[in-house]
Design a protein around this motif. Structure first.
Motif, PDB file in Angstrom:
ATOM      1  N   GLN A  13       0.825  -1.207   0.000  1.00 38.32           N
ATOM      2  CA  GLN A  13       0.000   0.000   0.000  1.00 38.32           C
ATOM      3  C   GLN A  13       0.860   1.258   0.000  1.00 38.32           C
ATOM      4  OE1 GLN A  13      -2.748  -0.153   3.241  1.00 38.32           O
ATOM      5  NE2 GLN A  13      -3.890  -1.896   2.422  1.00 38.32           N
ATOM      6  N   ALA A  14       1.954   1.236   0.760  1.00 36.16           N
ATOM      7  CA  ALA A  14       2.833   2.408   0.800  1.00 36.16           C
ATOM      8  C   ALA A  14       3.474   2.660  -0.562  1.00 36.16           C
ATOM      9  CB  ALA A  14       3.902   2.212   1.872  1.00 36.16           C
ATOM     10  N   ASN A  15       3.891   1.584  -1.254  1.00 34.33           N
ATOM     11  CA  ASN A  15       4.490   1.760  -2.578  1.00 34.33           C
ATOM     12  C   ASN A  15       3.471   2.276  -3.582  1.00 34.33           C
ATOM     13  OD1 ASN A  15       7.008   0.844  -1.700  1.00 34.33           O
ATOM     14  ND2 ASN A  15       6.524  -1.293  -2.152  1.00 34.33           N
ATOM     15  N   VAL A  16       2.255   1.739  -3.515  1.00 30.39           N
ATOM     16  CA  VAL A  16       1.204   2.223  -4.418  1.00 30.39           C
ATOM     17  C   VAL A  16       0.888   3.680  -4.133  1.00 30.39           C
ATOM     18  CG1 VAL A  16      -1.221   1.943  -5.051  1.00 30.39           C
ATOM     19  CG2 VAL A  16       0.224  -0.075  -4.754  1.00 30.39           C
ATOM     20  N   PHE A  17       0.850   4.043  -2.846  1.00 30.78           N
ATOM     21  CA  PHE A  17       0.575   5.434  -2.500  1.00 30.78           C
ATOM     22  C   PHE A  17       1.695   6.354  -2.979  1.00 30.78           C
ATOM     23  CE2 PHE A  17       1.210   8.954   0.459  1.00 30.78           C
ATOM     24  CZ  PHE A  17       0.008   9.623   0.296  1.00 30.78           C
ATOM     25  N   SER A  18       2.943   5.893  -2.910  1.00 30.05           N
ATOM     26  CA  SER A  18       4.055   6.711  -3.405  1.00 30.05           C
ATOM     27  C   SER A  18       3.911   6.991  -4.890  1.00 30.05           C
ATOM     28  CB  SER A  18       5.386   5.996  -3.128  1.00 30.05           C
ATOM     29  OG  SER A  18       5.574   5.774  -1.751  1.00 30.05           O
ATOM     30  N   CYS A  19       3.498   5.995  -5.650  1.00 34.98           N
ATOM     31  CA  CYS A  19       3.273   6.195  -7.085  1.00 34.98           C
ATOM     32  C   CYS A  19       2.124   7.169  -7.319  1.00 34.98           C
ATOM     33  CB  CYS A  19       2.994   4.857  -7.763  1.00 34.98           C
ATOM     34  SG  CYS A  19       4.374   3.692  -7.731  1.00 34.98           S
ATOM     35  N   LEU A  20       1.032   6.995  -6.546  1.00 33.97           N
ATOM     36  CA  LEU A  20      -0.099   7.912  -6.685  1.00 33.97           C
ATOM     37  C   LEU A  20       0.287   9.340  -6.325  1.00 33.97           C
ATOM     38  CD1 LEU A  20      -3.020   5.781  -5.160  1.00 33.97           C
ATOM     39  CD2 LEU A  20      -2.619   6.285  -7.569  1.00 33.97           C
ATOM     40  N   ALA A  21       1.066   9.496  -5.250  1.00 32.96           N
ATOM     41  CA  ALA A  21       1.479  10.834  -4.844  1.00 32.96           C
ATOM     42  C   ALA A  21       2.390  11.480  -5.887  1.00 32.96           C
ATOM     43  CB  ALA A  21       2.193  10.771  -3.486  1.00 32.96           C
ATOM     44  N   PHE A  22       3.276  10.683  -6.499  1.00 35.53           N
ATOM     45  CA  PHE A  22       4.164  11.223  -7.522  1.00 35.53           C
ATOM     46  C   PHE A  22       3.362  11.651  -8.756  1.00 35.53           C
ATOM     47  CE2 PHE A  22       6.964  10.576 -11.235  1.00 35.53           C
ATOM     48  CZ  PHE A  22       7.957  11.486 -10.923  1.00 35.53           C
ATOM     49  N   CYS A  23       2.406  10.822  -9.168  1.00 35.02           N
ATOM     50  CA  CYS A  23       1.557  11.181 -10.318  1.00 35.02           C
ATOM     51  C   CYS A  23       0.725  12.424 -10.012  1.00 35.02           C
ATOM     52  CB  CYS A  23       0.652  10.013 -10.688  1.00 35.02           C
ATOM     53  SG  CYS A  23       1.520   8.557 -11.316  1.00 35.02           S
ATOM     54  N   TYR A  24       0.247  12.526  -8.778  1.00 32.94           N
ATOM     55  CA  TYR A  24      -0.546  13.702  -8.407  1.00 32.94           C
ATOM     56  C   TYR A  24       0.323  14.957  -8.390  1.00 32.94           C
ATOM     57  CZ  TYR A  24      -3.681  16.705  -5.751  1.00 32.94           C
ATOM     58  OH  TYR A  24      -4.475  17.742  -5.341  1.00 32.94           O
ATOM     59  N   LEU A  25       1.569  14.826  -7.956  1.00 35.76           N
ATOM     60  CA  LEU A  25       2.484  15.963  -7.973  1.00 35.76           C
ATOM     61  C   LEU A  25       2.728  16.446  -9.396  1.00 35.76           C
ATOM     62  CD1 LEU A  25       4.438  17.864  -6.500  1.00 35.76           C
ATOM     63  CD2 LEU A  25       6.182  16.091  -6.667  1.00 35.76           C
ATOM     64  N   LEU A  26       2.951  15.505 -10.311  1.00 36.74           N
ATOM     65  CA  LEU A  26       3.122  15.877 -11.723  1.00 36.74           C
ATOM     66  C   LEU A  26       1.858  16.530 -12.274  1.00 36.74           C
ATOM     67  CD1 LEU A  26       5.042  12.772 -13.155  1.00 36.74           C
ATOM     68  CD2 LEU A  26       5.970  14.989 -12.453  1.00 36.74           C
ATOM     69  N   PHE A  27       0.715  15.998 -11.884  1.00 35.67           N
ATOM     70  CA  PHE A  27      -0.563  16.558 -12.335  1.00 35.67           C
ATOM     71  C   PHE A  27      -0.736  17.991 -11.839  1.00 35.67           C
ATOM     72  CE2 PHE A  27      -5.153  17.195 -11.686  1.00 35.67           C
ATOM     73  CZ  PHE A  27      -5.619  16.952 -12.967  1.00 35.67           C
ATOM     74  N   THR A  28      -0.341  18.243 -10.594  1.00 32.44           N
ATOM     75  CA  THR A  28      -0.455  19.589 -10.040  1.00 32.44           C
ATOM     76  C   THR A  28       0.510  20.553 -10.719  1.00 32.44           C
ATOM     77  OG1 THR A  28      -1.051  18.610  -7.907  1.00 32.44           O
ATOM     78  CG2 THR A  28      -0.401  20.913  -7.908  1.00 32.44           C
ATOM     79  N   THR A 139      -7.931  14.363  -5.861  1.00 30.43           N
ATOM     80  CA  THR A 139      -7.450  14.920  -4.598  1.00 30.43           C
ATOM     81  C   THR A 139      -8.149  14.287  -3.402  1.00 30.43           C
ATOM     82  OG1 THR A 139      -6.987  17.033  -5.693  1.00 30.43           O
ATOM     83  CG2 THR A 139      -7.136  17.043  -3.283  1.00 30.43           C
ATOM     84  N   LEU A 140      -9.462  14.167  -3.481  1.00 30.52           N
ATOM     85  CA  LEU A 140     -10.215  13.551  -2.387  1.00 30.52           C
ATOM     86  C   LEU A 140      -9.826  12.092  -2.201  1.00 30.52           C
ATOM     87  CD1 LEU A 140     -13.745  15.088  -3.074  1.00 30.52           C
ATOM     88  CD2 LEU A 140     -11.986  15.887  -1.488  1.00 30.52           C
ATOM     89  N   PHE A 141      -9.605  11.371  -3.306  1.00 30.17           N
ATOM     90  CA  PHE A 141      -9.202   9.971  -3.215  1.00 30.17           C
ATOM     91  C   PHE A 141      -7.821   9.848  -2.590  1.00 30.17           C
ATOM     92  CE2 PHE A 141      -6.875   6.423  -5.234  1.00 30.17           C
ATOM     93  CZ  PHE A 141      -7.605   5.379  -4.726  1.00 30.17           C
ATOM     94  N   LEU A 142      -6.895  10.718  -2.980  1.00 22.61           N
ATOM     95  CA  LEU A 142      -5.536  10.655  -2.442  1.00 22.61           C
ATOM     96  C   LEU A 142      -5.520  10.969  -0.945  1.00 22.61           C
ATOM     97  CD1 LEU A 142      -2.577  10.225  -3.398  1.00 22.61           C
ATOM     98  CD2 LEU A 142      -2.397  12.705  -3.557  1.00 22.61           C
ATOM     99  N   LEU A 143      -6.285  11.940  -0.533  1.00 25.61           N
ATOM    100  CA  LEU A 143      -6.347  12.272   0.887  1.00 25.61           C
ATOM    101  C   LEU A 143      -6.952  11.120   1.698  1.00 25.61           C
ATOM    102  CD1 LEU A 143      -7.532  16.005   0.743  1.00 25.61           C
ATOM    103  CD2 LEU A 143      -5.221  15.146   1.133  1.00 25.61           C
ATOM    104  N   SER A 144      -7.956  10.447   1.139  1.00 24.16           N
ATOM    105  CA  SER A 144      -8.561   9.309   1.833  1.00 24.16           C
ATOM    106  C   SER A 144      -7.583   8.143   1.950  1.00 24.16           C
ATOM    107  CB  SER A 144      -9.829   8.868   1.101  1.00 24.16           C
ATOM    108  OG  SER A 144     -10.778   9.902   1.043  1.00 24.16           O
ATOM    109  N   VAL A 145      -6.824   7.883   0.876  1.00 20.94           N
ATOM    110  CA  VAL A 145      -5.837   6.805   0.918  1.00 20.94           C
ATOM    111  C   VAL A 145      -4.763   7.099   1.959  1.00 20.94           C
ATOM    112  CG1 VAL A 145      -4.030   5.650  -0.409  1.00 20.94           C
ATOM    113  CG2 VAL A 145      -6.249   6.060  -1.451  1.00 20.94           C
ATOM    114  N   LEU A 146      -4.291   8.338   2.010  1.00 17.67           N
ATOM    115  CA  LEU A 146      -3.278   8.701   3.000  1.00 17.67           C
ATOM    116  C   LEU A 146      -3.816   8.568   4.413  1.00 17.67           C
ATOM    117  CD1 LEU A 146      -0.487   9.759   3.652  1.00 17.67           C
ATOM    118  CD2 LEU A 146      -1.327  12.083   3.301  1.00 17.67           C
ATOM    119  N   SER A 147      -5.072   8.934   4.603  1.00 16.00           N
ATOM    120  CA  SER A 147      -5.686   8.786   5.919  1.00 16.00           C
ATOM    121  C   SER A 147      -5.783   7.316   6.317  1.00 16.00           C
ATOM    122  CB  SER A 147      -7.074   9.425   5.924  1.00 16.00           C
ATOM    123  OG  SER A 147      -7.742   9.180   7.139  1.00 16.00           O
ATOM    124  N   ASN A 148      -6.123   6.442   5.382  1.00 13.82           N
ATOM    125  CA  ASN A 148      -6.196   5.009   5.679  1.00 13.82           C
ATOM    126  C   ASN A 148      -4.829   4.428   6.021  1.00 13.82           C
ATOM    127  OD1 ASN A 148      -8.969   4.943   5.240  1.00 13.82           O
ATOM    128  ND2 ASN A 148      -8.734   4.493   3.060  1.00 13.82           N
TER     129      ASN A 148
END
Length: 335
Positions: A13-28, A139-148
């Motif tokens: 889960q942490a590795n998947v979240f790291s990929c999601l966070a990196f993609c979200y950073l590029l998106f931003t 954004t809402l999905f990423l925040l929920s994943v980080l909270s979990n």
């Protein structure tokens, strides 16, 4: 083995979240670059218009000094709370448009909105519609994943510690932990930042600072008063970056606090009154809440071996609710 599987699951889960966070950073960053490029021609045109008006005014009114006019325009544009506030009268002073665009993107994706910035060109408005349609749910999905991901560390471990070392039942341990966490969130996310704002802005009262922090974290707006109106460009850019981090971290903490409060059995009992049993009968039931009572045990004996009329092996009957002296057994011998 179960603990190893749980650790492996958290690692994945942490590795998947790291990929999601990196993609979200590029998106931003992509959003900030696009808004900067698309709005640049219109902003350049606005700068030229302001400069032309300034020169015309100085030619028609030679008694007015250029420096005083520049200060007057800067204060007037800053009071308008619009994007034109960055268009100062001095041609050599230019605001960092990428920082402003990135700040605008973050405020928009968190549904907070901006009181001072908005797309001006038609191209920017069209891109804004498609960008937010994809970015806000992400954004809402990423925040929920980080909270979990934070929930086992922030909530489950402390509750387990209270159960193990303090001897509290699960319901009381969850209630105590949720109460302590709520107080910490209130102090660290609202009172402490409000004190910092009062320090950097002496003209603000504590209520104004607290109200500004509350409005930002509740994604209602920017709080009416603009912090750092008289600051320089570099200080304003730093303030925008700090506000962005404060908003993102605060939203994650608030979502985690919400999930923590929902772990309290009493809160779950109240939620059952509104959501019904079909959704809450088994969801989130902690093992500490489950008890085995001897009152529910039936005295009907259970056979340890199958009944056979041919075999001469003794047949033992065992009660499912043994007493303290040992299991009650009876022996049937075949005749």
């Amino acid at each position: 083995m179960a603990q190893l599987g749980s650790s492996l699951g958290l690692l994945i889960q942490a590795n998947v979240f790291s990929c999601l966070a990196f993609c979200y950073l590029l998106f931003t960053l992509l959003g900030g670059v696009v808004f900067t490029v698309v709005e640049a021609p219109l902003e350049k045109e606005l700068r030229a218009e302001v400069e032309q008006l300034r020169r015309s005014f100085l030619q028609e009114n030679p008694c007015v000094e250029e420096r005083e006019l520049s200060e007057l325009l800067g204060r007037a544009l800053s009071a308008r709370h619009s994007r034109e506030a960055v268009l100062t009268a001095d041609a050599g002073e230019k605001h960092d448009d990428f920082i402003s665009s990135l700040y605008f993107v973050i405020l928009t994706l968190t549904t907070m909105g901006s009181d001072s910035d908005s797309p001006k060109s038609d191209e920017a408005k069209l891109f804004f519609i498609f960008y937010c349609s994809l970015g806000i749910p992400s954004t809402l999905f990423l925040l929920s994943v980080l909270s979990n991901l934070l929930l086992p560390v922030v909530t489950h471990s402390p509750v387990h510690h209270l159960q193990t070392y303090w001897g509290l039942p699960y319901s009381r341990a969850a209630l105590v932990h949720a109460s302590v966490l709520s107080v910490l969130v209130l102090l660290l996310l609202f009172f402490l930042p409000a004190l910092v704002v009062c320090t950097v802005e002496p003209d603000w009262s504590f209520l104004d600072a607290f109200f500004s922090c509350f409005v930002i974290l509740s994604t209602i707006g920017e709080g009416g008063k603009s912090l750092g109106e008289s600051w320089g460009p570099l200080a304003k850019d730093t303030l925008k970056l700090l506000t962005t981090w404060y908003l993102l971290v605060g939203l994650v903490v608030i979502i985690t606090l919400k999930d923590t409060v929902l772990q309290v059995p009493r809160v779950r009992a109240v939620m059952r009154l509104f959501s019904g049993l079909q959704h809450t009968e088994l969801e989130g039931v902690h093992l500490g809440e489950l008890t085995l009572s001897e009152d529910n045990c039936e005295e009907e004996p259970q056979y340890s071996q199958s009944i056979c009329t041919i075999s001469s092996t003794p047949l033992q009957l065992m009660s499912p609710c043994p007493d303290f002296q040992g299991p009650r057994t009876s022996t049937l011998k075949s005749t």
